[in-house]
Scaffold this motif. Structure first.
Motif, PDB file in Angstrom:
ATOM      1  N   ALA A   1      32.326  49.051  57.329  1.00  0.00           N
ATOM      2  CA  ALA A   1      33.706  48.630  57.541  1.00  0.00           C
ATOM      3  C   ALA A   1      34.624  49.793  57.181  1.00  0.00           C
ATOM      4  CB  ALA A   1      34.033  47.407  56.692  1.00  0.00           C
ATOM      5  N   TYR A   2      35.541  50.114  58.078  1.00  0.00           N
ATOM      6  CA  TYR A   2      36.509  51.183  57.850  1.00  0.00           C
ATOM      7  C   TYR A   2      37.898  50.559  57.695  1.00  0.00           C
ATOM      8  CZ  TYR A   2      32.729  53.898  60.013  1.00  0.00           C
ATOM      9  OH  TYR A   2      31.516  54.458  60.334  1.00  0.00           O
ATOM     10  N   ARG A   3      38.642  51.023  56.721  1.00  0.00           N
ATOM     11  CA  ARG A   3      40.016  50.540  56.514  1.00  0.00           C
ATOM     12  C   ARG A   3      40.943  51.751  56.474  1.00  0.00           C
ATOM     13  NH1 ARG A   3      36.658  47.636  53.229  1.00  0.00           N
ATOM     14  NH2 ARG A   3      36.647  45.383  53.510  1.00  0.00           N
ATOM     15  N   PHE A   4      42.026  51.660  57.229  1.00  0.00           N
ATOM     16  CA  PHE A   4      42.956  52.783  57.280  1.00  0.00           C
ATOM     17  C   PHE A   4      44.281  52.320  57.862  1.00  0.00           C
ATOM     18  CE2 PHE A   4      40.355  52.591  61.062  1.00  0.00           C
ATOM     19  CZ  PHE A   4      41.237  52.736  62.107  1.00  0.00           C
TER      20      PHE A   4
ATOM     21  N   SER B   1      41.303  46.659  70.606  1.00  0.00           N
ATOM     22  CA  SER B   1      40.455  45.960  69.638  1.00  0.00           C
ATOM     23  C   SER B   1      39.030  46.488  69.652  1.00  0.00           C
ATOM     24  CB  SER B   1      40.443  44.458  69.940  1.00  0.00           C
ATOM     25  OG  SER B   1      39.942  44.228  71.245  1.00  0.00           O
ATOM     26  N   TYR B   2      38.745  47.420  70.571  1.00  0.00           N
ATOM     27  CA  TYR B   2      37.373  47.947  70.663  1.00  0.00           C
ATOM     28  C   TYR B   2      37.406  49.414  71.065  1.00  0.00           C
ATOM     29  CZ  TYR B   2      32.457  48.375  72.055  1.00  0.00           C
ATOM     30  OH  TYR B   2      31.158  48.770  72.166  1.00  0.00           O
ATOM     31  N   PHE B   3      36.692  50.218  70.323  1.00  0.00           N
ATOM     32  CA  PHE B   3      36.484  51.625  70.669  1.00  0.00           C
ATOM     33  C   PHE B   3      35.001  51.853  70.896  1.00  0.00           C
ATOM     34  CE2 PHE B   3      40.248  51.856  67.845  1.00  0.00           C
ATOM     35  CZ  PHE B   3      41.130  52.525  68.681  1.00  0.00           C
ATOM     36  N   GLU B   4      34.668  52.791  71.737  1.00  0.00           N
ATOM     37  CA  GLU B   4      33.267  53.176  71.903  1.00  0.00           C
ATOM     38  C   GLU B   4      33.185  54.669  72.159  1.00  0.00           C
ATOM     39  OE1 GLU B   4      29.279  52.180  74.575  1.00  0.00           O
ATOM     40  OE2 GLU B   4      31.022  50.848  74.642  1.00  0.00           O
ATOM     41  N   LEU B   5      32.258  55.318  71.487  1.00  0.00           N
ATOM     42  CA  LEU B   5      32.041  56.746  71.680  1.00  0.00           C
ATOM     43  C   LEU B   5      30.574  57.050  71.404  1.00  0.00           C
ATOM     44  CD1 LEU B   5      33.507  59.443  72.284  1.00  0.00           C
ATOM     45  CD2 LEU B   5      33.656  59.795  69.812  1.00  0.00           C
ATOM     46  N   GLU B   6      29.966  57.785  72.349  1.00  0.00           N
ATOM     47  CA  GLU B   6      28.557  58.188  72.234  1.00  0.00           C
ATOM     48  C   GLU B   6      27.639  56.995  72.001  1.00  0.00           C
ATOM     49  OE1 GLU B   6      28.278  61.198  69.246  1.00  0.00           O
ATOM     50  OE2 GLU B   6      29.879  62.417  70.118  1.00  0.00           O
ATOM     51  N   GLY B   7      27.958  55.883  72.657  1.00  0.00           N
ATOM     52  CA  GLY B   7      27.116  54.693  72.571  1.00  0.00           C
ATOM     53  C   GLY B   7      27.326  53.828  71.348  1.00  0.00           C
ATOM     54  N   GLN B   8      28.225  54.228  70.446  1.00  0.00           N
ATOM     55  CA  GLN B   8      28.507  53.433  69.245  1.00  0.00           C
ATOM     56  C   GLN B   8      29.838  52.722  69.402  1.00  0.00           C
ATOM     57  OE1 GLN B   8      28.294  55.597  65.553  1.00  0.00           O
ATOM     58  NE2 GLN B   8      28.717  53.792  64.301  1.00  0.00           N
ATOM     59  N   GLY B   9      29.825  51.396  69.189  1.00  0.00           N
ATOM     60  CA  GLY B   9      31.026  50.603  69.371  1.00  0.00           C
ATOM     61  C   GLY B   9      31.670  50.239  68.043  1.00  0.00           C
TER      62      GLY B   9
ATOM     63  N   ARG C   1      32.792  59.637  64.793  1.00  0.00           N
ATOM     64  CA  ARG C   1      33.019  59.039  66.112  1.00  0.00           C
ATOM     65  C   ARG C   1      34.292  58.198  66.125  1.00  0.00           C
ATOM     66  NH1 ARG C   1      27.115  57.888  65.846  1.00  0.00           N
ATOM     67  NH2 ARG C   1      26.070  59.541  67.039  1.00  0.00           N
ATOM     68  N   LEU C   2      34.540  57.460  65.029  1.00  0.00           N
ATOM     69  CA  LEU C   2      35.745  56.642  64.974  1.00  0.00           C
ATOM     70  C   LEU C   2      36.995  57.522  65.025  1.00  0.00           C
ATOM     71  CD1 LEU C   2      37.206  53.952  64.631  1.00  0.00           C
ATOM     72  CD2 LEU C   2      36.927  54.200  62.150  1.00  0.00           C
ATOM     73  N   GLU C   3      37.005  58.577  64.249  1.00  0.00           N
ATOM     74  CA  GLU C   3      38.165  59.481  64.251  1.00  0.00           C
ATOM     75  C   GLU C   3      38.385  60.070  65.639  1.00  0.00           C
ATOM     76  OE1 GLU C   3      36.956  62.123  61.149  1.00  0.00           O
ATOM     77  OE2 GLU C   3      38.215  61.122  59.645  1.00  0.00           O
ATOM     78  N   ALA C   4      37.288  60.453  66.301  1.00  0.00           N
ATOM     79  CA  ALA C   4      37.409  61.025  67.645  1.00  0.00           C
ATOM     80  C   ALA C   4      37.885  59.981  68.650  1.00  0.00           C
ATOM     81  CB  ALA C   4      36.057  61.604  68.088  1.00  0.00           C
ATOM     82  N   ALA C   5      37.384  58.722  68.516  1.00  0.00           N
ATOM     83  CA  ALA C   5      37.791  57.661  69.427  1.00  0.00           C
ATOM     84  C   ALA C   5      39.266  57.322  69.249  1.00  0.00           C
ATOM     85  CB  ALA C   5      36.918  56.425  69.210  1.00  0.00           C
ATOM     86  N   LEU C   6      39.730  57.301  68.011  1.00  0.00           N
ATOM     87  CA  LEU C   6      41.143  57.040  67.751  1.00  0.00           C
ATOM     88  C   LEU C   6      42.020  58.127  68.369  1.00  0.00           C
ATOM     89  CD1 LEU C   6      40.961  55.939  64.003  1.00  0.00           C
ATOM     90  CD2 LEU C   6      41.852  54.536  65.871  1.00  0.00           C
TER      91      LEU C   6
END
Length: 314
Positions: free
Chosen positions: A34-37, A51-59, A97-102
């Motif tokens: 879980a990420y909080r920011f 409500s959904y991000f996906e990058l390199e197969g990870q959602g 991946r989350l930082e890149a997707a954001l």
């Protein structure tokens, strides 16, 4: 076997049973994260927060909670949001991946960065193996229990089956309710997460929800079966009740350790440990009133379901 030998065997069994129950989590290489920011919209951000991000197969499943009550800075972006994202991470690259997707979606994060909470995800294959081991242990112990499971005695109980089934659950609920009032009085305005600690790992695999139910089989075969027959008749009834409850509490070593951890969590653990102790007393009473080990298994499973519901609700 002597009384001391029976108690020692129950201690060893408790440790083995706990080790088997931990296998699905310890041997997994996946994590629930879980990420909080706090996020703010860039110039090219969409009007609707995704409500959904996906990058390199990870959602990443994300929840957005409106404008924060405290501004980030004097010139904070009024479109800033508190965000919580969850994912399953298998290689430790989820944060990157989350930082890149954001960034790709036009959203930036506050200078405080991203907080991360990880819980090891239960492996479904190891869950099945652990459940199979639970059932095998229960069958072996049942053969060593001269009175057996006592299913035939249920017909004679008739309507009394229902209150006997629910007595352990109600006894634990009463302890937790009283404990909530006690903890609430100690820390006004603060929630007391009496069922906390399990939800993260239990969410790992749907099959893991079966573990507390399957564990009722070997636990009852040992404590209300094998150990019950070896202590009652050799010891005063009250002492046999207390010894079985103490050994049953030892099976839940995590609670025992938390009691001595100090701080607010220790008070919560004391309440939980008292609830487990009372469940054991009630289950032993059910065993003696009904003569049915099978009824104890069902009552134990119902109590575990109640605890699981409290965990998920909390």
């Amino acid at each position: 076997m002597t009384t001391g030998g029976s108690i020692a065997a129950a201690v060893v069994f408790s440790l083995v049973l706990q080790a088997i129950g931990l296998l699905p989590v310890v041997l997994s290489d996946q994590y629930d994260v879980a990420y909080r920011f706090t996020a703010h919209a860039g110039s090219d951000a969409p009007k609707t927060a995704p409500s959904y991000f996906e990058l390199e197969g990870q959602g990443f499943e994300c929840q957005w909670f409106g404008v924060p009550s405290q501004p980030l800075a004097r010139n904070a972006d009024p479109s800033a949001y508190d965000v919580r994202c969850t994912t399953v991470d298998t290689d430790g690259q989820g944060l990157r991946r989350l930082e890149a997707a954001l960034k790709r979606s036009g959203w930036g994060t506050a200078s405080s960065g991203i907080e991360m909470d990880m819980q090891r995800r239960a492996s479904a294959g190891w869950v099945l193996l652990s459940i199979s081991a639970f059932i095998l242990m229960a069958l072996v112990l049942a053969r060593a229990t001269s009175e057996g499971w006592g299913w035939s005695s249920l017909a004679r109980l008739r309507w009394r089956v229902v209150p006997l089934l629910l007595t352990p659950l109600f006894s634990a609920a009463a302890v937790v309710f009283i404990g909530s009032l006690w903890i609430g009085g100690q820390a006004p305005g603060q929630a007391a997460p009496l069922a906390g600690g399990m939800a993260g790992s239990m969410a790992g695999a749907p099959l893991f929800y079966l573990m507390p139910l399957a564990a009722a089989l070997p636990e009852e075969a040992m404590f209300r079966g094998w150990l019950h027959e070896r202590l009652f008749g050799r010891l005063p009834v009250w002492l046999a009740y207390l010894l079985i409850a103490e050994l049953f509490l030892l099976l839940h070593l995590g609670l025992v350790a938390a009691v001595f951890s100090g701080g607010a969590s220790a008070a919560v653990a004391v309440v939980q440990a008292a609830g487990v102790f009372c469940i054991s007393l009630a289950l032993t009473w059910v065993r003696r009133r009904s003569g049915s080990l099978g009824l104890c298994v069902l009552a134990h499973a119902i109590s575990n379901l109640g605890a699981m519901a409290m965990v998920l609700a909390g």
